[in-house]
Design a protein around this motif. Sequence first.
Motif, short mmCIF file in Angstrom:
data_model
loop_
_atom_site.label_atom_id
_atom_site.label_comp_id
_atom_site.label_asym_id
_atom_site.label_seq_id
_atom_site.Cartn_x
_atom_site.Cartn_y
_atom_site.Cartn_z
N GLY A 10 3.37 -2.20 1.13
CA GLY A 10 3.44 -0.75 1.14
C GLY A 10 2.20 -0.13 0.55
O GLY A 10 1.18 -0.79 0.36
N ASN A 11 2.28 1.17 0.27
CA ASN A 11 1.14 1.84 -0.36
C ASN A 11 1.60 2.56 -1.62
O ASN A 11 2.78 2.80 -1.82
CB ASN A 11 0.43 2.80 0.62
CG ASN A 11 1.32 3.91 1.08
OD1 ASN A 11 1.85 4.65 0.26
ND2 ASN A 11 1.50 4.06 2.38
N ASP A 13 1.51 5.53 -2.64
CA ASP A 13 2.14 6.84 -2.55
C ASP A 13 3.64 6.80 -2.31
O ASP A 13 4.36 7.71 -2.72
CB ASP A 13 1.48 7.67 -1.44
CG ASP A 13 0.04 8.01 -1.76
OD1 ASP A 13 -0.30 8.10 -2.96
OD2 ASP A 13 -0.75 8.17 -0.81
N ASP A 14 4.12 5.76 -1.62
CA ASP A 14 5.53 5.77 -1.28
C ASP A 14 6.31 4.50 -1.63
O ASP A 14 7.47 4.40 -1.30
CB ASP A 14 5.71 6.09 0.21
CG ASP A 14 5.09 5.03 1.12
OD1 ASP A 14 4.65 3.99 0.62
OD2 ASP A 14 5.04 5.28 2.33
N THR A 15 5.68 3.55 -2.29
CA THR A 15 6.37 2.30 -2.60
C THR A 15 6.15 1.93 -4.07
O THR A 15 5.03 1.81 -4.52
CB THR A 15 5.86 1.14 -1.73
OG1 THR A 15 5.89 1.55 -0.35
CG2 THR A 15 6.72 -0.09 -1.90
N THR A 16 7.26 1.79 -4.80
CA THR A 16 7.22 1.36 -6.20
C THR A 16 8.22 0.23 -6.38
O THR A 16 9.33 0.29 -5.87
CB THR A 16 7.59 2.51 -7.15
OG1 THR A 16 6.69 3.60 -6.93
CG2 THR A 16 7.53 2.08 -8.60
N HIS A 34 3.09 -0.83 -7.74
CA HIS A 34 3.09 0.06 -6.58
C HIS A 34 2.56 -0.69 -5.38
O HIS A 34 1.83 -1.68 -5.52
CB HIS A 34 2.22 1.30 -6.85
CG HIS A 34 2.72 2.11 -7.99
ND1 HIS A 34 3.74 3.02 -7.86
CD2 HIS A 34 2.37 2.12 -9.29
CE1 HIS A 34 3.99 3.57 -9.03
NE2 HIS A 34 3.17 3.04 -9.92
#
Length: 79
Positions: A10-11, A13-16, A34
Amino acid sequence: MKQVTIRFAGNADDTTYFLKLGPMLQYSREREFHGGDEIVVQMQPTPEKTDCFDLTFADGQFAIEVPGEMFAIIREHSE
């Protein structure tokens, strides 16, 4: 156990990801990553779960049964 560099899927900004640190009886500690984060870990397959890995971080903390779909191995390090 082999030492590898992994990159979380993921990236940022949207994946933790929150990895619970072992032993399993202690749920109060966790580590946050992240998507796109890279980290060097000692890695070994989880004995009874073929799609999971146990990860040991440089500071000695560890996370068990981390699903392989959460990261990609991008580099293997020589011992």
